[in-house]
Design a protein around this motif. Structure first.
Motif, PDB file in Angstrom:
ATOM      1  N   ASN A   1      -8.360  -1.993   4.385  1.00 35.29           N
ATOM      2  CA  ASN A   1      -7.853  -1.518   3.098  1.00 35.29           C
ATOM      3  C   ASN A   1      -6.565  -2.231   2.696  1.00 35.29           C
ATOM      4  O   ASN A   1      -6.328  -2.484   1.504  1.00 35.29           O
ATOM      5  CB  ASN A   1      -7.617  -0.009   3.150  1.00 35.29           C
ATOM      6  CG  ASN A   1      -8.910   0.783   3.212  1.00 35.29           C
ATOM      7  OD1 ASN A   1      -9.984   0.264   2.898  1.00 35.29           O
ATOM      8  ND2 ASN A   1      -8.827   2.040   3.620  1.00 35.29           N
ATOM      9  N   ASP A   2      -5.711  -2.541   3.688  1.00 34.14           N
ATOM     10  CA  ASP A   2      -4.484  -3.287   3.396  1.00 34.14           C
ATOM     11  C   ASP A   2      -4.814  -4.643   2.782  1.00 34.14           C
ATOM     12  O   ASP A   2      -4.169  -5.086   1.826  1.00 34.14           O
ATOM     13  CB  ASP A   2      -3.659  -3.486   4.673  1.00 34.14           C
ATOM     14  CG  ASP A   2      -2.889  -2.241   5.068  1.00 34.14           C
ATOM     15  OD1 ASP A   2      -2.799  -1.315   4.242  1.00 34.14           O
ATOM     16  OD2 ASP A   2      -2.381  -2.195   6.204  1.00 34.14           O
ATOM     17  N   VAL A   3      -5.814  -5.308   3.357  1.00 32.42           N
ATOM     18  CA  VAL A   3      -6.215  -6.616   2.841  1.00 32.42           C
ATOM     19  C   VAL A   3      -6.814  -6.477   1.447  1.00 32.42           C
ATOM     20  O   VAL A   3      -6.472  -7.230   0.527  1.00 32.42           O
ATOM     21  CB  VAL A   3      -7.219  -7.298   3.790  1.00 32.42           C
ATOM     22  CG1 VAL A   3      -7.844  -8.530   3.134  1.00 32.42           C
ATOM     23  CG2 VAL A   3      -6.533  -7.689   5.090  1.00 32.42           C
ATOM     24  N   ARG A   4      -7.712  -5.519   1.284  1.00 34.33           N
ATOM     25  CA  ARG A   4      -8.350  -5.322  -0.018  1.00 34.33           C
ATOM     26  C   ARG A   4      -7.313  -5.010  -1.100  1.00 34.33           C
ATOM     27  O   ARG A   4      -7.377  -5.533  -2.218  1.00 34.33           O
ATOM     28  CB  ARG A   4      -9.367  -4.183   0.070  1.00 34.33           C
ATOM     29  CG  ARG A   4     -10.600  -4.517   0.884  1.00 34.33           C
ATOM     30  CD  ARG A   4     -11.453  -5.538   0.158  1.00 34.33           C
ATOM     31  NE  ARG A   4     -12.732  -5.732   0.829  1.00 34.33           N
ATOM     32  CZ  ARG A   4     -13.197  -6.897   1.215  1.00 34.33           C
ATOM     33  NH1 ARG A   4     -12.476  -7.989   1.019  1.00 34.33           N
ATOM     34  NH2 ARG A   4     -14.372  -7.005   1.791  1.00 34.33           N
ATOM     35  N   GLY A   5      -6.359  -4.154  -0.769  1.00 38.03           N
ATOM     36  CA  GLY A   5      -5.324  -3.811  -1.736  1.00 38.03           C
ATOM     37  C   GLY A   5      -4.486  -5.018  -2.124  1.00 38.03           C
ATOM     38  O   GLY A   5      -4.177  -5.229  -3.300  1.00 38.03           O
ATOM     39  N   ALA A   6      -4.127  -5.833  -1.121  1.00 36.80           N
ATOM     40  CA  ALA A   6      -3.332  -7.033  -1.394  1.00 36.80           C
ATOM     41  C   ALA A   6      -4.130  -8.035  -2.219  1.00 36.80           C
ATOM     42  O   ALA A   6      -3.590  -8.692  -3.117  1.00 36.80           O
ATOM     43  CB  ALA A   6      -2.875  -7.667  -0.078  1.00 36.80           C
ATOM     44  N   GLN A   7      -5.425  -8.166  -1.928  1.00 37.41           N
ATOM     45  CA  GLN A   7      -6.269  -9.080  -2.701  1.00 37.41           C
ATOM     46  C   GLN A   7      -6.398  -8.613  -4.144  1.00 37.41           C
ATOM     47  O   GLN A   7      -6.394  -9.426  -5.071  1.00 37.41           O
ATOM     48  CB  GLN A   7      -7.645  -9.200  -2.050  1.00 37.41           C
ATOM     49  CG  GLN A   7      -7.639  -9.992  -0.750  1.00 37.41           C
ATOM     50  CD  GLN A   7      -8.985  -9.972  -0.044  1.00 37.41           C
ATOM     51  OE1 GLN A   7      -9.748  -9.017  -0.165  1.00 37.41           O
ATOM     52  NE2 GLN A   7      -9.279 -11.027   0.705  1.00 37.41           N
ATOM     53  N   ASP A   8      -6.503  -7.318  -4.343  1.00 32.08           N
ATOM     54  CA  ASP A   8      -6.613  -6.783  -5.705  1.00 32.08           C
ATOM     55  C   ASP A   8      -5.347  -7.051  -6.510  1.00 32.08           C
ATOM     56  O   ASP A   8      -5.407  -7.258  -7.730  1.00 32.08           O
ATOM     57  CB  ASP A   8      -6.878  -5.277  -5.659  1.00 32.08           C
ATOM     58  CG  ASP A   8      -8.286  -4.942  -5.175  1.00 32.08           C
ATOM     59  OD1 ASP A   8      -9.143  -5.850  -5.181  1.00 32.08           O
ATOM     60  OD2 ASP A   8      -8.517  -3.782  -4.786  1.00 32.08           O
ATOM     61  N   ARG A   9      -4.204  -7.051  -5.820  1.00 30.25           N
ATOM     62  CA  ARG A   9      -2.927  -7.273  -6.509  1.00 30.25           C
ATOM     63  C   ARG A   9      -2.625  -8.748  -6.719  1.00 30.25           C
ATOM     64  O   ARG A   9      -1.751  -9.096  -7.512  1.00 30.25           O
ATOM     65  CB  ARG A   9      -1.783  -6.635  -5.717  1.00 30.25           C
ATOM     66  CG  ARG A   9      -1.833  -5.116  -5.666  1.00 30.25           C
ATOM     67  CD  ARG A   9      -0.574  -4.548  -5.038  1.00 30.25           C
ATOM     68  NE  ARG A   9      -0.406  -4.953  -3.649  1.00 30.25           N
ATOM     69  CZ  ARG A   9      -0.896  -4.292  -2.612  1.00 30.25           C
ATOM     70  NH1 ARG A   9      -1.617  -3.196  -2.797  1.00 30.25           N
ATOM     71  NH2 ARG A   9      -0.682  -4.713  -1.376  1.00 30.25           N
ATOM     72  N   SER A  10      -3.326  -9.613  -5.995  1.00 32.00           N
ATOM     73  CA  SER A  10      -3.058 -11.046  -6.074  1.00 32.00           C
ATOM     74  C   SER A  10      -4.078 -11.732  -6.964  1.00 32.00           C
ATOM     75  O   SER A  10      -5.283 -11.547  -6.814  1.00 32.00           O
ATOM     76  CB  SER A  10      -3.105 -11.677  -4.677  1.00 32.00           C
ATOM     77  OG  SER A  10      -2.983 -13.079  -4.752  1.00 32.00           O
TER      78      SER A  10
END
Length: 206
Positions: free
Chosen positions: A50-59
């Motif tokens: 989820n940390d990765v997915r959240g960061a990808q969504d913000r980038s």
């Protein structure tokens, strides 16, 4: 110096004898794996994903997202391998200090052109690393570098194999089985073979 040296050991790993006891039985509900009698819970694994997915969504410039199942296996593989490195390091008297991690992070930030760029590059790696996972990733790579430096090419893989065998690794069949030859989770395909202490550079023109 191990900070700057890519550690390519694929040939050695492929030649290593399968001394680990691979087990793909479901350890217990809510458990992704058991390593050394300690659980890696599915909730802890999902938090990393989820940390990765959240960061990808913000980038806006992150790499194309891997499928969820594949990313779960990749992250679980890395979590298990970190336990193996920690066990090997403990037996060999190897440590990594907070100061060492901070120094590598500072150096990497400067070489990347700032914190934002460094975080972007970490997220664009084959195995994406979210911003709050960077320190752990640096620790992983410093441990790997120090272990290889201490044991050398000939004894490096046997040391990892011995530590992994002592940990009696069990993996839920949901995520595949433990591959003794590769010292890795089957089908995970994470960059365990070649490690770098700074984020991989994106392809030219990306």
């Amino acid at each position: 110096m191990h900070r700057r040296t890519a550690l390519s050991v694929s040939a050695v790993l492929l030649a290593a004898a399968p001394l680990l006891s691979a087990c793909s039985s479901d350890p217990r509900p809510g458990t992704a794996a058991v390593v050394g009698g300690q659980r890696i819970t599915t909730s802890a694994l999902q938090a990393q994903v989820n940390d990765v997915r959240g960061a990808q969504d913000r980038s806006e410039q992150s790499a194309p997202a891997a499928g969820t199942a594949r990313l779960e296996r990749m992250k679980l593989n890395k979590m298990i391998q970190l336990r193996i490195l920690e066990e090997t390091a403990k037996d060999a008297g190897i440590t990594v200090s907070t100061r060492e991690i901070e120094d590598v992070r500072k150096e990497t930030t400067q070489q990347s052109g700032g914190a934002a760029k460094m975080e972007q590059l970490a997220l664009a790696q084959r195995l994406p690393v979210a911003p709050d996972q960077i320190d752990e990733d640096i620790r992983f790579q410093l441990l790997l570098g120090k272990i290889k430096e201490k044991f050398g090419d000939d004894a490096f893989v046997p040391a990892l194999t011995k530590a992994a065998g002592a940990l009696h690794i069990e993996v839920s069949p949901r995520y595949g089985g433990w591959d003794a030859k590769q010292i890795a989770l089957g089908e995970a395909q994470t960059p365990w073979i070649t490690q770098r202490t700074r984020p991989e550079q994106p392809p030219a023109g990306a």
